[in-house]
Structures are given as structure tokens and as C-alpha cells.
Design a protein around this motif. Structure first.
Motif, PDB file in Angstrom:
ATOM      1  N   ILE A 124     -15.480 -74.517  44.921  1.00 26.45           N
ATOM      2  CA  ILE A 124     -16.133 -75.259  45.997  1.00 26.45           C
ATOM      3  C   ILE A 124     -17.056 -74.303  46.741  1.00 26.45           C
ATOM      4  N   ALA A 125     -18.291 -74.716  46.955  1.00 22.40           N
ATOM      5  CA  ALA A 125     -19.258 -73.887  47.675  1.00 22.40           C
ATOM      6  C   ALA A 125     -19.064 -74.074  49.172  1.00 22.40           C
ATOM      7  N   PHE A 126     -18.780 -72.979  49.861  1.00 20.69           N
ATOM      8  CA  PHE A 126     -18.663 -73.006  51.315  1.00 20.69           C
ATOM      9  C   PHE A 126     -20.054 -72.797  51.895  1.00 20.69           C
ATOM     10  N   GLY A 127     -20.365 -73.520  52.932  1.00 16.10           N
ATOM     11  CA  GLY A 127     -21.659 -73.357  53.571  1.00 16.10           C
ATOM     12  C   GLY A 127     -21.586 -73.699  55.038  1.00 16.10           C
ATOM     13  N   THR A 128     -22.722 -73.742  55.679  1.00 14.79           N
ATOM     14  CA  THR A 128     -22.793 -74.049  57.099  1.00 14.79           C
ATOM     15  C   THR A 128     -22.102 -75.374  57.388  1.00 14.79           C
ATOM     16  N   GLY A 129     -21.208 -75.350  58.364  1.00 12.54           N
ATOM     17  CA  GLY A 129     -20.508 -76.562  58.771  1.00 12.54           C
ATOM     18  C   GLY A 129     -19.240 -76.863  58.001  1.00 12.54           C
ATOM     19  N   CYS A 130     -18.912 -76.071  56.981  1.00 12.82           N
ATOM     20  CA  CYS A 130     -17.689 -76.288  56.202  1.00 12.82           C
ATOM     21  C   CYS A 130     -16.488 -75.950  57.084  1.00 12.82           C
ATOM     22  N   PRO A 131     -15.562 -76.895  57.288  1.00 17.29           N
ATOM     23  CA  PRO A 131     -14.408 -76.605  58.154  1.00 17.29           C
ATOM     24  C   PRO A 131     -13.428 -75.664  57.464  1.00 17.29           C
ATOM     25  N   LEU A 132     -13.097 -74.585  58.135  1.00 17.60           N
ATOM     26  CA  LEU A 132     -12.108 -73.634  57.635  1.00 17.60           C
ATOM     27  C   LEU A 132     -10.923 -73.637  58.574  1.00 17.60           C
ATOM     28  N   VAL A 133      -9.769 -73.287  58.062  1.00 23.48           N
ATOM     29  CA  VAL A 133      -8.535 -73.297  58.828  1.00 23.48           C
ATOM     30  C   VAL A 133      -8.423 -72.005  59.624  1.00 23.48           C
ATOM     31  N   GLY A 134      -8.033 -72.125  60.879  1.00 24.25           N
ATOM     32  CA  GLY A 134      -7.798 -70.947  61.700  1.00 24.25           C
ATOM     33  C   GLY A 134      -6.498 -70.279  61.337  1.00 24.25           C
ATOM     34  N   THR A 135      -6.258 -69.102  61.887  1.00 27.12           N
ATOM     35  CA  THR A 135      -5.006 -68.400  61.614  1.00 27.12           C
ATOM     36  C   THR A 135      -3.883 -68.993  62.454  1.00 27.12           C
ATOM     37  N   GLY A 136      -2.667 -68.726  62.048  1.00 31.61           N
ATOM     38  CA  GLY A 136      -1.515 -69.137  62.837  1.00 31.61           C
ATOM     39  C   GLY A 136      -0.957 -70.500  62.493  1.00 31.61           C
ATOM     40  N   ASN A 137      -1.409 -71.106  61.402  1.00 31.46           N
ATOM     41  CA  ASN A 137      -0.821 -72.380  61.000  1.00 31.46           C
ATOM     42  C   ASN A 137      -0.623 -72.394  59.492  1.00 31.46           C
ATOM     43  N   THR A 168      -4.163 -75.338  54.552  1.00 27.11           N
ATOM     44  CA  THR A 168      -4.884 -74.621  53.510  1.00 27.11           C
ATOM     45  C   THR A 168      -6.289 -75.193  53.379  1.00 27.11           C
ATOM     46  N   VAL A 169      -7.138 -74.450  52.724  1.00 25.31           N
ATOM     47  CA  VAL A 169      -8.501 -74.883  52.445  1.00 25.31           C
ATOM     48  C   VAL A 169      -8.656 -74.921  50.929  1.00 25.31           C
ATOM     49  N   PRO A 170      -9.042 -76.065  50.357  1.00 27.58           N
ATOM     50  CA  PRO A 170      -9.274 -76.099  48.906  1.00 27.58           C
ATOM     51  C   PRO A 170     -10.431 -75.172  48.545  1.00 27.58           C
ATOM     52  N   VAL A 171     -10.248 -74.354  47.517  1.00 27.51           N
ATOM     53  CA  VAL A 171     -11.318 -73.462  47.079  1.00 27.51           C
ATOM     54  C   VAL A 171     -11.839 -73.822  45.695  1.00 27.51           C
ATOM     55  N   VAL A 189     -14.559 -64.670  52.354  1.00 26.83           N
ATOM     56  CA  VAL A 189     -15.387 -65.598  53.131  1.00 26.83           C
ATOM     57  C   VAL A 189     -15.687 -64.948  54.476  1.00 26.83           C
ATOM     58  N   ARG A 190     -16.963 -64.852  54.814  1.00 32.35           N
ATOM     59  CA  ARG A 190     -17.373 -64.342  56.124  1.00 32.35           C
ATOM     60  C   ARG A 190     -18.060 -65.469  56.867  1.00 32.35           C
ATOM     61  N   GLU A 247     -13.703 -62.731  58.964  1.00 33.30           N
ATOM     62  CA  GLU A 247     -13.664 -62.574  57.516  1.00 33.30           C
ATOM     63  C   GLU A 247     -12.249 -62.843  57.028  1.00 33.30           C
ATOM     64  N   ARG A 248     -12.140 -63.591  55.953  1.00 33.11           N
ATOM     65  CA  ARG A 248     -10.848 -63.881  55.334  1.00 33.11           C
ATOM     66  C   ARG A 248     -10.974 -63.662  53.831  1.00 33.11           C
ATOM     67  N   VAL A 249      -9.883 -63.205  53.225  1.00 34.78           N
ATOM     68  CA  VAL A 249      -9.804 -63.120  51.774  1.00 34.78           C
ATOM     69  C   VAL A 249      -8.847 -64.215  51.346  1.00 34.78           C
ATOM     70  N   LEU A 250      -9.355 -65.156  50.556  1.00 33.70           N
ATOM     71  CA  LEU A 250      -8.566 -66.309  50.125  1.00 33.70           C
ATOM     72  C   LEU A 250      -7.958 -66.041  48.755  1.00 33.70           C
ATOM     73  N   ASP A 251      -6.652 -66.275  48.636  1.00 35.63           N
ATOM     74  CA  ASP A 251      -5.945 -66.144  47.363  1.00 35.63           C
ATOM     75  C   ASP A 251      -6.048 -67.487  46.648  1.00 35.63           C
ATOM     76  N   CYS A 252      -6.970 -67.581  45.726  1.00 33.76           N
ATOM     77  CA  CYS A 252      -7.256 -68.860  45.062  1.00 33.76           C
ATOM     78  C   CYS A 252      -6.148 -69.328  44.132  1.00 33.76           C
ATOM     79  N   MET A 253      -5.286 -68.438  43.688  1.00 35.06           N
ATOM     80  CA  MET A 253      -4.232 -68.818  42.751  1.00 35.06           C
ATOM     81  C   MET A 253      -2.928 -69.174  43.455  1.00 35.06           C
ATOM     82  N   ARG A 254      -2.902 -69.052  44.777  1.00 36.96           N
ATOM     83  CA  ARG A 254      -1.690 -69.370  45.526  1.00 36.96           C
ATOM     84  C   ARG A 254      -1.326 -70.838  45.314  1.00 36.96           C
ATOM     85  N   GLY A 255      -0.113 -71.073  44.885  1.00 36.58           N
ATOM     86  CA  GLY A 255       0.356 -72.433  44.674  1.00 36.58           C
ATOM     87  C   GLY A 255      -0.032 -73.045  43.346  1.00 36.58           C
TER      88      GLY A 255
END
Length: 89
Positions: A18-31, A34-37, A55-56, A66-74
Motif C-alpha cells: 500500500i502506498a502511503f501518502g499525504t493524508g494517509c491515516p497512521l496509528v499513533g503510539t500507545g495503542n 495496526t495499519v495495513p501495509v 515511514v517518515r 519516524e516508524r519502522v513497520l514490521d510487515c510480516m507481523r501476524g
């Protein structure tokens, strides 16, 4: 993607990111949300040990994150065992 292609995996058949771009909702920390990648075939899951995407983003107030997403999680069967939902206290 060059590494995946060199290993014989094909975009659209074995995986789709999935291409992330301007306006793409990302999940904050502390919950626990998940975000589909992407979408991965069983062949992809069997052949790829790890896939991380960096992702920056700049939020609405101008702070950079900046977050590093583990795409294989789950993605592997042993991690998809039904159980209690996590609780955010």
C-alpha cells in the motif's frame, strides 16, 4: 522491491504494498491498532523471513515522526491463534 523481484516474487501476484501518502491515516503510539501495509500470498509468507518499511511523516503541527513497520507481523499461522483482545489501560 528490487530484492523481492530478484528472489522471484512478483508484484500483483505474490504481494501488493500500500502506498502511503499525504493524508494517509497512521496509528499513533500507545495503542493496539495496526495499519495495513500490504497483501501477501502464502508463497510470499513462506519465502520472506522479514520485511520492514520505514515511514517518515510530518504531523499537522509540523512535528516529524519516524516508524519502522514490521510487515510480516501476524502473517504466519502460529501468530494468528484466537485469544483475548489486548486492553489499553
Amino acid at each position: 522491491m528490487a530484492t523481492l523481484t530478484a528472489d522471484g516474487l512478483t508484484v500483483g501476484r505474490d504481494y501488493q504494498l500500500i502506498a502511503f501518502g499525504t493524508g494517509c491515516p497512521l496509528v499513533g503510539t500507545g495503542n493496539y491498532d495496526t495499519v495495513p501495509v500490504g497483501v501477501f500470498s502464502q508463497r510470499f509468507v513462506d519465502r520472506v523471513e522479514a520485511l520492514h518499511i520505514r515511514v517518515r511523516v510530518t504531523d499537522v503541527v509540523g512535528d516529524s515522526h519516524e516508524r519502522v513497520l514490521d510487515c510480516m507481523r501476524g502473517s504466519r499461522t502460529e501468530h494468528n491463534v484466537p485469544g483475548p483482545e489486548p486492553v489499553n489501560e
